[in-house]
Design a protein around this motif. Sequence first.
Motif, PDB file in Angstrom:
ATOM      1  N   LYS A 233      93.793 -12.360  -1.392  1.00 15.43           N
ATOM      2  CA  LYS A 233      92.684 -11.411  -1.519  1.00 15.43           C
ATOM      3  C   LYS A 233      91.867 -11.648  -2.785  1.00 15.43           C
ATOM      4  O   LYS A 233      90.752 -11.141  -2.907  1.00 15.43           O
ATOM      5  CB  LYS A 233      93.153  -9.963  -1.408  1.00 15.43           C
ATOM      6  N   MET A 258      96.538 -14.420   3.492  1.00 15.38           N
ATOM      7  CA  MET A 258      97.346 -13.244   3.192  1.00 15.38           C
ATOM      8  C   MET A 258      96.661 -12.059   3.872  1.00 15.38           C
ATOM      9  O   MET A 258      95.523 -12.156   4.324  1.00 15.38           O
ATOM     10  CB  MET A 258      97.446 -13.040   1.678  1.00 15.38           C
ATOM     11  N   ARG A 293      99.059 -14.840  -4.868  1.00 19.58           N
ATOM     12  CA  ARG A 293     100.186 -14.946  -5.796  1.00 19.58           C
ATOM     13  C   ARG A 293     101.450 -15.341  -5.058  1.00 19.58           C
ATOM     14  O   ARG A 293     101.687 -14.885  -3.932  1.00 19.58           O
ATOM     15  CB  ARG A 293     100.412 -13.594  -6.492  1.00 19.58           C
ATOM     16  N   ASN A 295     104.231 -14.201  -4.921  1.00 22.23           N
ATOM     17  CA  ASN A 295     105.105 -13.046  -5.177  1.00 22.23           C
ATOM     18  C   ASN A 295     105.955 -12.757  -3.931  1.00 22.23           C
ATOM     19  O   ASN A 295     106.083 -13.608  -3.045  1.00 22.23           O
ATOM     20  CB  ASN A 295     104.271 -11.834  -5.615  1.00 22.23           C
ATOM     21  N   LEU A 297     105.529 -11.286  -1.293  1.00 21.54           N
ATOM     22  CA  LEU A 297     104.886 -11.438   0.017  1.00 21.54           C
ATOM     23  C   LEU A 297     104.891 -12.896   0.480  1.00 21.54           C
ATOM     24  O   LEU A 297     104.638 -13.189   1.650  1.00 21.54           O
ATOM     25  CB  LEU A 297     103.457 -10.890  -0.040  1.00 21.54           C
ATOM     26  N   THR A 433      99.682  -5.208  -2.330  1.00 24.15           N
ATOM     27  CA  THR A 433     100.807  -5.822  -3.036  1.00 24.15           C
ATOM     28  C   THR A 433     102.035  -4.914  -3.181  1.00 24.15           C
ATOM     29  O   THR A 433     103.163  -5.368  -3.081  1.00 24.15           O
ATOM     30  CB  THR A 433     100.328  -6.291  -4.426  1.00 24.15           C
TER      31      THR A 433
HETATM   32 MG    MG Z   1      99.744 -11.203  -2.882  1.00 24.24          MG
END
Ligand code: MG
Length: 580
Positions: A233, A258, A293, A295, A297, A433
Motif C-alpha cells: 500500500k 498486498m 513490508r 512483516n 502479512l 497492518t
Molecule cells: Mg504490510
Amino acid sequence: MSATNTPVGAAPAAPAYPAQVTGMDILVRALKMVGIDTMYGLVGIPVTELAYIAQGRGIRFVGFRHEQQAGMAAATHGYLTHTPGVLLTVSSLGFLNGLTATANATVNCYPMIQISGSSVREPIDLLQGTYEGLDQLNIAKPLVKAAYRVNKPEDIPTAVVRAYRAAISGRPGGVYLDVTTPCLGAIMDSAEADKLFYEPIDICPAMPPSPEAVKRAVSLIASARRPALIIGKGAAYARVEDLLKDFVDRTGIPYLPMSMAKGVLPDNGPLSALSCRSTVMEQADVVILAGARLNWLLSRGHGKWSPDTKFVQLDIDPEEIDINRPIAAPVVGDLVSSLDAILAALPEKTAIDPTWVPGLQAQTKEKNAKFIARLTANASAQPMNHWTALGAIKPVMAANPDVILVNEGANTLDDTRDTIDMILPRHRIDCATWAIMGMGMGSAVGAAVATGKSVVAIEGDSAFGFSGMDFSTVCRFKLPVTVVIFNNGGIYNGIGVNMAGTSDPAPTTLDVHARYDKLGDAFGAKTYYVTTPSALVAALTEAIASKAPALIDVQLGADSGKESGHIGYLNPAALENITV
Ligand code: MG
Ligand code: ADP
C-alpha cells in the motif's frame, strides 16, 4: 461563542479579520496556509469555536459521533489524497479516543494530524485536579510519528508547518498537535499575527535513492530467472501505478498485491499472480518489494518463503530494511524517484525463464475456476453463507469498478478480499497492518469526502458494531455510501457455546436476528433486508446507483464463518480444543 471570535462565516480575505484575532483564528489560517481543506472531528470544550471558525472560513468540517471514527476518516483522507488528514478532538477522553486512530495511522503509514485541545498546563503538571486534566502530549508520544505542543499563538503557524512536514515527509504517519486552552483563546493584534504566516518551501521533498543502490537492484532484477513484484500500500499511497505498469510491461515480471494494493495494477491483468501467492513464495528467485513490508502479512520473510529468494526492497524508510531477513538490494528512497531511476537503468533484455509466467498463468486459470465454483456451489441454499453472498456482490462490484471498497471483519474481510477483484488503484481500504476492527464507518466517510466517489463498505456484523453509530454521519452528510452488513450473528460466527451452560450468550455470540436495516431507517437511509443472492444483487445495484446513504442487512446463517477467518493460527489454542 466568545465575543473575541472572528464572526462565523466571515470571508477568508485578510481585511475580514478584526483588529485582534485569537489563537483559534491563527490556527485555522495556518491550516489553510498549508492547504488543509477538510477537518474531521467531534467538538466540545475547548475546540467548539475552533470548528465553527474553520467551517466559516471554508474548511469543510465533518462532525462525527465518535472520535475514533473521525480519526479513521482523517487517516483515510490522508492515504487517498497524499496530504495529511486532520482530526480535531477535545481534551482527555476525546483525545484518547482519537489517538487510537492516530496510532493506527502511524502503523499504516497514513499521513494525518490529530489536533487536540488540552486543559491549562499548570494544574495538569501539578496534579491539581483540573477539568479534563491529562498529560496528553506525553501519552501521545510513543504512539505517533511526532508530537508537539503549542502554548503561544505566535508559535501556531510554525507548529502547523512542522506537524504537516512530519506527517507527510519520509515515511508518512500520525502526528499529534496539542493546543492548550489558553493558547486557543489568546488574543493577538491582527497586524502582528499577519507576520507569522509564510509559504513553506518543498513541504514533501523527493528523496531519491543512491545510484549504487539502483545499480545493485537493477543487476539483480536483470539476472532473475523467476522474479516477482510484490506491491504494497506504500505504492498505492505513492501513486506509482503508471511507473509500475511501465516496469511490468517492460520486464514481463508478474505481480502480487498486498491487500490495499489490490488495483494498483489490475487484479485480473495477464501478469497478475494474485492466485499464486504460495508458488511465488516457494519458487521466486528474486522478489521486488515496492512499498510493502516484510512483516507478519508476508510471514516475516519465513514460512513458505524459499530461503534462497533474494529481495530487492524499495522503501522510503531505511529502518525498514533487514527487519526480518537480509535484503540483497535495498533501494531507500521515495517510490517515484526509485522507480524512475530503476526504469532508466533497466536493460532491454532480462534473464526471465520463459516458462515462469505461463506456469503462473496456468495455475491462475485453474485456481480461478475452482474459486468461481465455490462461489456458485450453494447459490440456492438458505440461509446464505459468506460465499453465496459474495458471489452475488462480485458482478455488481465488477460493473462499478470506480466504487471504493471499504472492508472489515474476519471472514467478511478475508473472503471479500479473495472474491472482489480491484481494477483501479486506491479503491480498497481495510483493516490493514494491525488487522484491527473498528475502521468501517470512519474510513467510508473519509473515502467519500476525500474523493467524491461512491463507497461500498462490506462489514462483518461484529466489525460494524464498533462504528455503527457513525452511519448517522454518512446520512447527515448525505454521502454516496452503501453499507453492506454480513450478519452471521457473531464474532467469527454465531454458533458459540456458553461453557457454563447459563443463558448468557457465548463470548463470540451477537444476534443473528438483529435487523441492522432498521438502524438505517432511524437516520433516513435507504435500507434493505436481504435473504437471497438475487435480492442482494438488486439491492446493491439500486443502492450504488442512488448515490445516497444506504444500508443492506444481509442475512447469513449463524454457522457461516470460522474462528478468526484466515488467521486462526494466531490464536493460542483452537476454540474446539478448549475445555473448562
Ligand atoms: Mg504490510
Ligand atoms: P502493505 O501492508 O500493503 O504491504 P505496508 O503498510 O506494510 O504495506 O508497507 C508500506 C511501506 O511503504 C512502508 O514500509 C513505508 O515506509 C513505505 N512507503 C510509504 N510511502 C512511501 C513512498 N512514498 N515511497 C516509498 N516507500 C513508501
